[in-house]
Scaffold this motif. Structure first.
Motif, PDB file in Angstrom:
ATOM      1  N   ALA A  52       0.834  -1.208   0.000  1.00 20.81           N
ATOM      2  CA  ALA A  52       0.000   0.000   0.000  1.00 20.81           C
ATOM      3  C   ALA A  52       0.864   1.251   0.000  1.00 20.81           C
ATOM      4  CB  ALA A  52      -0.925  -0.011   1.210  1.00 20.81           C
ATOM      5  N   GLY A  53       1.975   1.199   0.717  1.00 17.94           N
ATOM      6  CA  GLY A  53       2.878   2.351   0.746  1.00 17.94           C
ATOM      7  C   GLY A  53       3.488   2.647  -0.609  1.00 17.94           C
ATOM      8  N   LEU A  54       3.598   1.620  -1.440  1.00 16.10           N
ATOM      9  CA  LEU A  54       4.130   1.775  -2.789  1.00 16.10           C
ATOM     10  C   LEU A  54       3.037   2.020  -3.818  1.00 16.10           C
ATOM     11  CD1 LEU A  54       6.779  -1.089  -2.735  1.00 16.10           C
ATOM     12  CD2 LEU A  54       7.260   1.372  -2.879  1.00 16.10           C
ATOM     13  N   GLY A  55       1.785   2.110  -3.367  1.00 12.70           N
ATOM     14  CA  GLY A  55       0.672   2.326  -4.290  1.00 12.70           C
ATOM     15  C   GLY A  55       0.317   1.095  -5.086  1.00 12.70           C
ATOM     16  N   VAL A  56       0.454  -0.077  -4.448  1.00 10.76           N
ATOM     17  CA  VAL A  56       0.204  -1.356  -5.122  1.00 10.76           C
ATOM     18  C   VAL A  56      -0.822  -2.146  -4.324  1.00 10.76           C
ATOM     19  CG1 VAL A  56       1.242  -3.570  -5.763  1.00 10.76           C
ATOM     20  CG2 VAL A  56       2.503  -1.445  -6.138  1.00 10.76           C
ATOM     21  N   ARG A  57      -1.682  -2.884  -5.006  1.00 11.20           N
ATOM     22  CA  ARG A  57      -2.615  -3.773  -4.321  1.00 11.20           C
ATOM     23  C   ARG A  57      -2.650  -5.135  -5.002  1.00 11.20           C
ATOM     24  NH1 ARG A  57      -7.810  -3.954  -6.785  1.00 11.20           N
ATOM     25  NH2 ARG A  57      -8.080  -2.412  -8.448  1.00 11.20           N
ATOM     26  N   VAL A  58      -3.094  -6.137  -4.264  1.00  9.80           N
ATOM     27  CA  VAL A  58      -3.124  -7.510  -4.748  1.00  9.80           C
ATOM     28  C   VAL A  58      -4.425  -7.774  -5.501  1.00  9.80           C
ATOM     29  CG1 VAL A  58      -3.112  -9.946  -4.070  1.00  9.80           C
ATOM     30  CG2 VAL A  58      -1.669  -8.313  -2.840  1.00  9.80           C
ATOM     31  N   LEU A  59      -4.305  -8.319  -6.712  1.00  8.65           N
ATOM     32  CA  LEU A  59      -5.485  -8.716  -7.473  1.00  8.65           C
ATOM     33  C   LEU A  59      -5.868 -10.153  -7.165  1.00  8.65           C
ATOM     34  CD1 LEU A  59      -4.786  -7.220 -11.019  1.00  8.65           C
ATOM     35  CD2 LEU A  59      -6.140  -6.251  -9.173  1.00  8.65           C
ATOM     36  N   THR A  64      -1.074 -21.032  -8.876  1.00 13.16           N
ATOM     37  CA  THR A  64      -0.742 -21.046 -10.295  1.00 13.16           C
ATOM     38  C   THR A  64       0.032 -19.803 -10.706  1.00 13.16           C
ATOM     39  OG1 THR A  64      -2.725 -22.343 -10.780  1.00 13.16           O
ATOM     40  CG2 THR A  64      -1.674 -21.202 -12.627  1.00 13.16           C
ATOM     41  N   THR A  65      -0.518 -18.644 -10.404  1.00 10.79           N
ATOM     42  CA  THR A  65       0.091 -17.389 -10.847  1.00 10.79           C
ATOM     43  C   THR A  65       0.908 -16.708  -9.771  1.00 10.79           C
ATOM     44  OG1 THR A  65      -1.913 -16.182 -10.243  1.00 10.79           O
ATOM     45  CG2 THR A  65      -1.745 -16.951 -12.498  1.00 10.79           C
ATOM     46  N   GLY A  66       0.722 -17.108  -8.525  1.00  8.75           N
ATOM     47  CA  GLY A  66       1.367 -16.387  -7.431  1.00  8.75           C
ATOM     48  C   GLY A  66       0.591 -15.122  -7.110  1.00  8.75           C
ATOM     49  N   LEU A  67       1.295 -14.133  -6.630  1.00 11.33           N
ATOM     50  CA  LEU A  67       0.666 -12.848  -6.329  1.00 11.33           C
ATOM     51  C   LEU A  67       0.648 -11.989  -7.585  1.00 11.33           C
ATOM     52  CD1 LEU A  67       2.342 -12.152  -2.889  1.00 11.33           C
ATOM     53  CD2 LEU A  67      -0.117 -12.111  -3.269  1.00 11.33           C
ATOM     54  N   VAL A  68      -0.541 -11.558  -7.979  1.00 15.77           N
ATOM     55  CA  VAL A  68      -0.690 -10.666  -9.126  1.00 15.77           C
ATOM     56  C   VAL A  68      -1.047  -9.294  -8.588  1.00 15.77           C
ATOM     57  CG1 VAL A  68      -1.919 -10.210 -11.269  1.00 15.77           C
ATOM     58  CG2 VAL A  68      -1.422 -12.569 -10.594  1.00 15.77           C
ATOM     59  N   LEU A  69      -0.262  -8.290  -8.944  1.00 16.04           N
ATOM     60  CA  LEU A  69      -0.407  -6.947  -8.399  1.00 16.04           C
ATOM     61  C   LEU A  69      -0.863  -5.966  -9.470  1.00 16.04           C
ATOM     62  CD1 LEU A  69       2.998  -6.802  -6.467  1.00 16.04           C
ATOM     63  CD2 LEU A  69       0.803  -7.656  -5.622  1.00 16.04           C
ATOM     64  N   ILE A  70      -1.431  -4.878  -9.011  1.00 13.43           N
ATOM     65  CA  ILE A  70      -1.730  -3.747  -9.894  1.00 13.43           C
ATOM     66  C   ILE A  70      -1.291  -2.476  -9.176  1.00 13.43           C
ATOM     67  CG2 ILE A  70      -4.106  -3.453  -9.039  1.00 13.43           C
ATOM     68  CD1 ILE A  70      -4.867  -2.681 -11.924  1.00 13.43           C
ATOM     69  N   ALA A  71      -0.716  -1.558  -9.932  1.00 15.97           N
ATOM     70  CA  ALA A  71      -0.196  -0.320  -9.353  1.00 15.97           C
ATOM     71  C   ALA A  71      -1.105   0.852  -9.694  1.00 15.97           C
ATOM     72  CB  ALA A  71       1.210  -0.042  -9.877  1.00 15.97           C
ATOM     73  N   GLU A  72      -1.288   1.745  -8.724  1.00 20.09           N
ATOM     74  CA  GLU A  72      -2.011   2.983  -8.975  1.00 20.09           C
ATOM     75  C   GLU A  72      -1.215   3.841  -9.953  1.00 20.09           C
ATOM     76  OE1 GLU A  72      -2.321   4.739  -5.148  1.00 20.09           O
ATOM     77  OE2 GLU A  72      -3.670   3.192  -4.347  1.00 20.09           O
ATOM     78  N   ALA A  73      -1.899   4.748 -10.610  1.00 26.35           N
ATOM     79  CA  ALA A  73      -1.228   5.592 -11.603  1.00 26.35           C
ATOM     80  C   ALA A  73      -0.097   6.411 -10.989  1.00 26.35           C
ATOM     81  CB  ALA A  73      -2.252   6.515 -12.269  1.00 26.35           C
ATOM     82  N   SER A  74      -0.244   6.787  -9.711  1.00 24.45           N
ATOM     83  CA  SER A  74       0.776   7.608  -9.049  1.00 24.45           C
ATOM     84  C   SER A  74       1.903   6.789  -8.436  1.00 24.45           C
ATOM     85  CB  SER A  74       0.119   8.452  -7.955  1.00 24.45           C
ATOM     86  OG  SER A  74      -0.525   7.611  -6.993  1.00 24.45           O
ATOM     87  N   SER A  75       1.807   5.468  -8.507  1.00 26.84           N
ATOM     88  CA  SER A  75       2.814   4.601  -7.897  1.00 26.84           C
ATOM     89  C   SER A  75       4.131   4.661  -8.668  1.00 26.84           C
ATOM     90  CB  SER A  75       2.317   3.156  -7.863  1.00 26.84           C
ATOM     91  OG  SER A  75       3.370   2.268  -7.509  1.00 26.84           O
ATOM     92  N   PRO A  76       5.265   4.617  -7.960  1.00 29.44           N
ATOM     93  CA  PRO A  76       6.546   4.559  -8.666  1.00 29.44           C
ATOM     94  C   PRO A  76       6.730   3.262  -9.439  1.00 29.44           C
ATOM     95  CG  PRO A  76       6.853   4.222  -6.302  1.00 29.44           C
ATOM     96  CD  PRO A  76       5.433   4.660  -6.497  1.00 29.44           C
ATOM     97  N   LEU A  77       5.894   2.267  -9.166  1.00 32.86           N
ATOM     98  CA  LEU A  77       5.970   0.989  -9.869  1.00 32.86           C
ATOM     99  C   LEU A  77       5.046   0.929 -11.085  1.00 32.86           C
ATOM    100  CD1 LEU A  77       6.069  -1.446  -6.799  1.00 32.86           C
ATOM    101  CD2 LEU A  77       7.987  -0.594  -8.162  1.00 32.86           C
ATOM    102  N   ALA A  78       4.262   1.973 -11.303  1.00 33.78           N
ATOM    103  CA  ALA A  78       3.350   1.994 -12.456  1.00 33.78           C
ATOM    104  C   ALA A  78       4.142   2.151 -13.746  1.00 33.78           C
ATOM    105  CB  ALA A  78       2.350   3.137 -12.308  1.00 33.78           C
TER     106      ALA A  78
END
Length: 249
Positions: A52-59, A64-78
């Motif tokens: 959450a601190g990185l602007g990411v949440r778990v989908l 099978t796939t492990g952890l699938v993440l999505i980043a907010e538009a403002s996240s440095p990981l986007a």
């Protein structure tokens, strides 16, 4: 486990989650950490607070796939730079790529049921272009209505050449099949599609791709691109896709 151990393991789990080439089935450490993520509330809380601190949440989080993440538009990981895959000269190019992205999602997930159920589907740039053009023709004929603001994108797509070739027989840039292939390559770079080498491609300069559960998780959680929603709500996708002999794998 101490709080320091949980913080370390949460960081390692995040590292695995950000690398789509690693899966729990092929990495024992990832598998063990994923089991702890499900069973240990302290680790799960530590991970989710870090994410959450990185602007990411778990989908989704499964074996099978492990952890699938999505980043907010403002996240440095986007993903902010698509230029390695998409060559965008102007707003018209951006609209065509957007429609192509929706076409890829619609080919792989033609209805709400397909998004909910595991399964993969082969897809090529020719497939995507055919689906989008059938829908664009129905829009131009007035058989399908569009939400306000979507008309110009479909018009831009339908006005482009479908497959123009250079003297050497390669697809010219900015014909729609070429642009669809660029979108497929971008999705492949993020592990949302994978190359399928079990069948011959439609052209030497195209690839055959196969959808992944990672892609399905993104479409299911986000509602998919607006162009995808437009296609799946029409009967064009049923006619094009379910008249095809391709079976889910």
């Amino acid at each position: 486990m101490s709080a320091r151990d949980d913080a370390r393991d949460a960081g390692l789990l995040l590292r695995f989650a950000l690398d789509h080439t690693v899966t729990p089935a092929r990495n024992d450490t990832y598998s063990q950490l994923l089991d702890r993520y499900h069973a240990d509330p302290n680790l799960r809380t530590s991970f989710e607070e870090t994410a959450a601190g990185l602007g990411v949440r778990v989908l989704t989080a499964d074996r099978t796939t492990g952890l699938v993440l999505i980043a907010e538009a403002s996240s440095p990981l986007a993903v902010k730079d698509t230029s390695p895959w998409l060559r965008i000269r102007d707003a018209a190019d951006r609209m065509v790529y957007g429609v192509a992205l929706g076409g890829v999602a619609a080919w792989c997930y033609p209805n709400a049921r397909a998004v909910r159920e595991p399964g993969t589907r082969r897809v090529t740039a020719v497939d995507v272009d055919r689906l989008v053009r059938e829908h664009a023709a129905a829009v131009e004929a007035g058989d399908i209505g569009l939400d306000e603001g979507l008309g110009p994108a479909w018009h831009q797509y339908s006005m482009r050449k479908q497959a123009s070739e250079t003297r050497s027989g390669q697809l010219r840039r900015y014909c729609t099949v070429w642009m669809c292939e660029r979108v497929l390559e971008m999705l492949g770079a993020f592990g949302l599609l994978v190359p399928d080498k079990t069948v011959a491609p439609p052209r030497a300069d195209l690839k055959v791709w196969r959808s992944t559960d990672r892609f399905r998780a993104h479409v299911a959680a986000t509602g998919g691109p607006l162009a995808w929603q437009t296609i799946v709500q029409s009967h064009v996708s049923d006619r094009v896709l379910f008249g095809d002999d391709e079976e889910d794998g």
